[in-house]
Scaffold this motif. Structure first.
Motif, PDB file in Angstrom:
ATOM      1  N   ASN A 418       0.866  -1.180   0.000  1.00  0.00           N
ATOM      2  CA  ASN A 418       0.000   0.000   0.000  1.00  0.00           C
ATOM      3  C   ASN A 418       0.896   1.221   0.000  1.00  0.00           C
ATOM      4  O   ASN A 418       1.943   1.238   0.675  1.00  0.00           O
ATOM      5  CB  ASN A 418      -0.904   0.013   1.229  1.00  0.00           C
ATOM      6  CG  ASN A 418      -1.926  -1.114   1.224  1.00  0.00           C
ATOM      7  OD1 ASN A 418      -2.428  -1.490   0.163  1.00  0.00           O
ATOM      8  ND2 ASN A 418      -2.221  -1.653   2.407  1.00  0.00           N
ATOM      9  N   GLU A 444      -1.551  11.010  -3.618  1.00  0.00           N
ATOM     10  CA  GLU A 444      -1.868   9.831  -4.407  1.00  0.00           C
ATOM     11  C   GLU A 444      -1.768   8.611  -3.513  1.00  0.00           C
ATOM     12  O   GLU A 444      -1.007   8.605  -2.539  1.00  0.00           O
ATOM     13  CB  GLU A 444      -0.887   9.671  -5.571  1.00  0.00           C
ATOM     14  CG  GLU A 444      -0.866  10.817  -6.560  1.00  0.00           C
ATOM     15  CD  GLU A 444       0.169  10.569  -7.640  1.00  0.00           C
ATOM     16  OE1 GLU A 444       0.040   9.576  -8.381  1.00  0.00           O
ATOM     17  OE2 GLU A 444       1.137  11.367  -7.712  1.00  0.00           O
ATOM     18  N   SER A 445      -2.540   7.597  -3.906  1.00  0.00           N
ATOM     19  CA  SER A 445      -2.486   6.380  -3.095  1.00  0.00           C
ATOM     20  C   SER A 445      -2.740   5.147  -3.940  1.00  0.00           C
ATOM     21  O   SER A 445      -3.405   5.200  -4.977  1.00  0.00           O
ATOM     22  CB  SER A 445      -3.511   6.431  -1.952  1.00  0.00           C
ATOM     23  OG  SER A 445      -4.831   6.277  -2.466  1.00  0.00           O
ATOM     24  N   VAL A 446      -2.177   4.050  -3.489  1.00  0.00           N
ATOM     25  CA  VAL A 446      -2.467   2.719  -4.003  1.00  0.00           C
ATOM     26  C   VAL A 446      -2.830   1.862  -2.802  1.00  0.00           C
ATOM     27  O   VAL A 446      -2.042   1.768  -1.842  1.00  0.00           O
ATOM     28  CB  VAL A 446      -1.263   2.125  -4.753  1.00  0.00           C
ATOM     29  CG1 VAL A 446      -1.508   0.650  -5.041  1.00  0.00           C
ATOM     30  CG2 VAL A 446      -1.016   2.876  -6.042  1.00  0.00           C
ATOM     31  N   LYS A 461      -6.458   2.800  -7.020  1.00  0.00           N
ATOM     32  CA  LYS A 461      -5.475   3.858  -7.262  1.00  0.00           C
ATOM     33  C   LYS A 461      -6.220   5.174  -7.321  1.00  0.00           C
ATOM     34  O   LYS A 461      -7.110   5.364  -8.163  1.00  0.00           O
ATOM     35  CB  LYS A 461      -4.713   3.613  -8.561  1.00  0.00           C
ATOM     36  CG  LYS A 461      -3.600   4.606  -8.809  1.00  0.00           C
ATOM     37  CD  LYS A 461      -2.790   4.253 -10.057  1.00  0.00           C
ATOM     38  CE  LYS A 461      -1.643   5.239 -10.257  1.00  0.00           C
ATOM     39  NZ  LYS A 461      -0.833   4.918 -11.463  1.00  0.00           N
ATOM     40  N   THR A 462      -5.870   6.132  -6.408  1.00  0.00           N
ATOM     41  CA  THR A 462      -6.635   7.360  -6.272  1.00  0.00           C
ATOM     42  C   THR A 462      -5.712   8.563  -6.165  1.00  0.00           C
ATOM     43  O   THR A 462      -4.500   8.446  -5.929  1.00  0.00           O
ATOM     44  CB  THR A 462      -7.515   7.314  -5.005  1.00  0.00           C
ATOM     45  OG1 THR A 462      -6.659   7.218  -3.869  1.00  0.00           O
ATOM     46  CG2 THR A 462      -8.473   6.124  -5.045  1.00  0.00           C
ATOM     47  N   SER A 463      -6.318   9.740  -6.292  1.00  0.00           N
ATOM     48  CA  SER A 463      -5.636  11.010  -6.031  1.00  0.00           C
ATOM     49  C   SER A 463      -6.635  11.972  -5.409  1.00  0.00           C
ATOM     50  O   SER A 463      -7.844  11.899  -5.688  1.00  0.00           O
ATOM     51  CB  SER A 463      -5.065  11.595  -7.330  1.00  0.00           C
ATOM     52  OG  SER A 463      -6.109  11.930  -8.228  1.00  0.00           O
ATOM     53  N   GLY A 487     -10.145   8.441  -8.919  1.00  0.00           N
ATOM     54  CA  GLY A 487      -9.604   7.122  -8.661  1.00  0.00           C
ATOM     55  C   GLY A 487     -10.146   6.059  -9.577  1.00  0.00           C
ATOM     56  O   GLY A 487     -11.142   6.258 -10.271  1.00  0.00           O
ATOM     57  N   MET A 500       1.602  -1.730  -9.817  1.00  0.00           N
ATOM     58  CA  MET A 500       0.901  -0.718  -9.024  1.00  0.00           C
ATOM     59  C   MET A 500       1.861   0.059  -8.115  1.00  0.00           C
ATOM     60  O   MET A 500       1.591   0.282  -6.945  1.00  0.00           O
ATOM     61  CB  MET A 500      -0.202  -1.388  -8.203  1.00  0.00           C
ATOM     62  CG  MET A 500      -1.227  -2.137  -9.047  1.00  0.00           C
ATOM     63  SD  MET A 500      -2.011  -1.057 -10.270  1.00  0.00           S
ATOM     64  CE  MET A 500      -2.930   0.061  -9.202  1.00  0.00           C
ATOM     65  N   LEU A 502       3.599   3.662  -7.379  1.00  0.00           N
ATOM     66  CA  LEU A 502       3.581   5.087  -7.696  1.00  0.00           C
ATOM     67  C   LEU A 502       4.971   5.535  -8.116  1.00  0.00           C
ATOM     68  O   LEU A 502       5.975   4.889  -7.799  1.00  0.00           O
ATOM     69  CB  LEU A 502       3.105   5.885  -6.478  1.00  0.00           C
ATOM     70  CG  LEU A 502       1.675   5.616  -5.996  1.00  0.00           C
ATOM     71  CD1 LEU A 502       1.397   6.387  -4.715  1.00  0.00           C
ATOM     72  CD2 LEU A 502       0.651   5.997  -7.075  1.00  0.00           C
TER      73      LEU A 502
END
Length: 521
Positions: A418, A444-446, A461-463, A487, A500, A502
């Motif tokens: 993550n 940002e995130s995964v 996957k989002t921002s 996302g 995945m 970043l």
């Protein structure tokens, strides 16, 4: 009547001639009579009895007494009352009684014996004094007074020509500034340097104690050097090392070889192969594999680097009164201290680990400032950034702030991570374990989603502008996106975990200190 006067005149003429003959002899071992008020010569001619202002000589050594008996054939004499030996005008010995062997140049004195070399005075009950080698020896207790210093021992050897005294058996040195006790000691009365060659204990007037086996102490200049394992203790600091040099006039202590410096006021230990400490400024510098231990009950903190330095905050900010008022530091405050670490900084505790190139820590705010490629780990989570501030409370991690290029990675399982990336990250700890993180600025995130059986179902996957991550027992269990959310949710079958990552993702587990014992290597 005239015949008696003539006989008396002949006797004094004989006495003068005899004394003159004794002085004129060329035998260097012969004891010569210089003067006496009365002389009695036994018929055999071997014994001479002198009394009244008696003065004898042997080479450059002069002997004085009230009376004496000379055996000319054995070249010995026994002296009584106000005995005084003046040896080459450098050494004076006084006693009540003397037996002297001229051929060996040995004087055996007893009764209120005193020996002086112009710098110190020895008093003892009995003394054997070698006139040839200028060495005095006592075996029944003696005392040497040199200015304000008083030395006592059971046995001793006084080398008067070089001003050295070797004390042995129950040696004590008392001075207004300190007290010393040992079994063997070499002391020079001219330089006032004491050399230790046995287990030695020293205590000064301020309560500082020293335990050593070998070294020297310069009484006149308050300097010392110890060349065996030595411990120095005072109210605020304890220093131990294989070699220690100490200068009380400057307050500098140098420790070499397995050095240990304990700051009892702060509960901090420093271990290094070389340590420099300044007692006047309370500053110390450690090099050659230094290690700092910040002690706490359950989870002590260990810090190592190429160089460690510590001093008072008031000295660091002494040219900025406004800053000192702002941070609220006072000269005698227990929190008036900071630490700096340079190059290859590594930090370890059971709940948190970190590395960086340099570090600054203040006891006033309990914040670790980590610079240049810093990394902080808490269980399965890793945080990186250009700069990291790690806040501690009660010597445990309390919160963390990363600035610029902030990145957090949480390992779900090997190869599955993550991730959160943003301009800034603010993390919060609970009982030393990461509890939540807020990401701000182009966040940002995964996030890998699992079912009840921990099987992966999808990856998100989002921002967003602001993103919150919550942890349960050190593992991510919820992610909340606050504003401007974008996302995509991918089925796990469509995306491999390696796809995945970043941008600028890195998992730096190989740099992480695994145990505190690694830091000692």
């Amino acid at each position: 009547m005239k015949q008696k006067f003539t006989s008396l005149l002949f006797f004094f003429f004989f006495l003068f001639s005899f004394a003159h003959a004794q002085v004129a002899t060329t035998d260097t071992n012969k004891v010569n009579i210089i003067r006496a008020n009365f002389l009695y010569l036994k018929p055999e001619g071997q014994l001479q009895i002198l009394s009244g202002n008696v003065q004898l000589s042997q080479n450059n050594t002069l002997f004085y007494c009230d009376s004496c008996i000379i055996n000319s054939s054995a070249n010995t004499f026994e002296a009584f009352g106000n005995v005084h030996i003046n040896d080459s005008d450098t050494t004076n010995v006084y006693a009540n009684h003397l037996n002297y062997v001229g051929n060996k140049k040995m004087a055996y004195l007893n009764g209120n014996v005193r020996l002086s070399d112009g710098h110190a005075t020895l008093t003892t009950k009995q003394l054997d004094y070698d006139v040839a080698s200028k060495i005095g020896t006592y075996h029944n207790g003696g005392k040497v007074v040199n200015k304000k210093s008083v030395l006592t021992s059971r046995e001793g050897v006084y080398y008067t020509d070089i001003r050295d005294i070797y004390f042995k058996d129950n040696v004590e040195l008392k001075d207004p500034a300190y007290y010393l006790k040992t079994d063997s000691l070499l002391y020079n009365t001219e330089t006032q340097v004491a050399r230790f060659i046995a287990e030695t204990f020293i205590k000064d007037s301020a309560g500082k104690t020293i335990t050593t086996k070998e070294g020297y102490y310069d009484v006149a200049h308050s300097r010392a050097e110890f060349t065996s394992r030595t411990t120095i203790k005072d109210k605020a600091m304890t220093a131990t090392g294989d070699r220690i040099a100490s200068d009380d006039s400057t307050g500098i202590i140098q420790i070499e070889g397995r050095g240990v410096l304990i700051d009892t006021a702060q509960g901090v230990n420093i271990l290094a192969n070389r340590i420099f400490a300044n007692k006047k400024t309370s500053a110390y510098l450690a090099t050659q594999k230094p290690l700092m231990i910040i002690k706490q009950e359950k989870d002590s903190l260990y810090v190592t680097a190429d160089t460690l330095f510590s001093a008072r905050l008031t000295d660091l900010y002494k040219n900025s009164d406004s800053l000192l008022k702002l941070i609220g530091v006072k000269e005698k405050d227990s929190t008036n201290r900071y630490f700096e670490a340079f190059r290859h900084v590594r930090i370890f505790s059971d709940s948190m680990q970190a590395v960086s190139d340099s570090m600054f820590y203040s006891f006033k705010d309990s914040i670790f400032h980590l610079y240049q490629n810093p990394v902080v780990w808490s269980r399965k989570s890793q945080m990186t950034g250009d700069t990291i501030y790690l806040y501690t409370k009660n010597k445990k991690a309390d919160k963390i702030r990363t600035f610029e290029n902030s990145f957090m990675v949480n390992e779900v399982q090997p190869g599955v991570y993550n991730q959160v990336k943003s301009t800034r990250l603010d993390g919060y700890f609970k009982e030393g374990v990461i509890d939540s993180v807020r990401a701000r600025g182009a966040a940002e995130s995964v996030y890998f989603i699992q079912d009840k059986d921990s099987a992966f179902t999808s990856v998100n996957k989002t921002s967003s502008d602001v993103l919150d991550v919550f942890f349960l027992k050190g593992e991510v269990y919820k992610v909340i996106l606050r504003s401007s959310v974008k996302g995509t949710l991918f089925p796990i079958s469509k995306k491999h975990p390696s796809e995945m990552h970043l941008q600028n993702f890195q998992w730096l587990e190989e740099k992480r200190p695994k145990t505190k014992y690694e830091l000692f290597e």
